[in-house]
Design a protein around this motif. Structure first.
Motif, short mmCIF file in Angstrom:
data_model
loop_
_atom_site.label_atom_id
_atom_site.label_comp_id
_atom_site.label_asym_id
_atom_site.label_seq_id
_atom_site.Cartn_x
_atom_site.Cartn_y
_atom_site.Cartn_z
N ASN A 173 0.67 4.39 -2.72
CA ASN A 173 0.53 5.81 -2.40
C ASN A 173 1.60 6.64 -3.10
O ASN A 173 1.32 7.72 -3.62
CB ASN A 173 0.58 6.03 -0.89
N ARG B 29 0.66 6.84 -6.74
CA ARG B 29 -0.42 7.80 -6.96
C ARG B 29 0.11 9.24 -6.90
O ARG B 29 -0.28 10.08 -7.71
CB ARG B 29 -1.51 7.62 -5.90
N GLU B 30 0.98 9.50 -5.94
CA GLU B 30 1.54 10.84 -5.79
C GLU B 30 2.36 11.23 -7.03
O GLU B 30 2.23 12.33 -7.56
CB GLU B 30 2.42 10.90 -4.54
N GLU C 25 0.82 -1.21 0.00
CA GLU C 25 0.00 0.00 0.00
C GLU C 25 0.85 1.27 0.00
O GLU C 25 0.50 2.26 -0.65
CB GLU C 25 -0.92 0.00 1.22
N ASP C 26 1.99 1.26 0.68
CA ASP C 26 2.87 2.41 0.72
C ASP C 26 3.38 2.74 -0.69
O ASP C 26 3.44 3.90 -1.09
CB ASP C 26 4.04 2.16 1.68
#
Length: 131
Positions: A47, A50-51, A43-44
């Motif tokens: 993220n 996505r960023e 999940e990290d």
């Protein structure tokens, strides 16, 4: 007039080169994140991906806004930029990005009202009264 046109061409080329420079900076950041996502899928990492994707999209939005602003001053370079190679311009045209496509798009947005208004305009020029 020629000097002004040349300045606009240079501004458009600089805008393009700036965007390409940003792209070349983002690719080395993107590749390891994509490779890590394929192997782990944590999940990290998602993220971070996505960023970074948000930054890349933001870069493109800024480029498109600058290019649109410059296109108001000189639209011919918008269709076939002078800094593109002949192959790049050919691919743009083969990909469907032709000036006629933009005219068809505007016509579709305006609808049939355009044809009626043009007819009325031409009648007024010819001295006929529109009813």
């Amino acid at each position: 007039m020629g000097s002004s046109s040349k300045n606009i061409e240079q501004a458009q080329e600089c805008c393009y080169l700036e965007w390409m420079s940003l792209q070349s900076q983002r690719i080395p950041e993107l590749k390891p994140l994509l490779a890590q996502r394929r192997s782990h899928g944590d999940e990290d990492n998602d993220n971070k991906l996505r960023e970074l994707t948000g930054k890349i999209i933001g870069d493109f939005k800024n480029y498109a806004a600058k290019r649109a602003d410059l296109a108001h001053r000189c639209s011919s370079n918008y269709y076939a930029p002078t800094w593109n190679s002949p192959l790049e311009n050919a691919l743009i045209w083969m990909g469907g990005c032709r000036p006629s496509s933009f005219f068809r798009f505007v016509y579709a947005l305006c609808g049939s009202q355009t044809e009626i208004r043009v007819t009325q305009f031409l009648r007024n020029i010819d001295g006929y009264e529109s009813s």
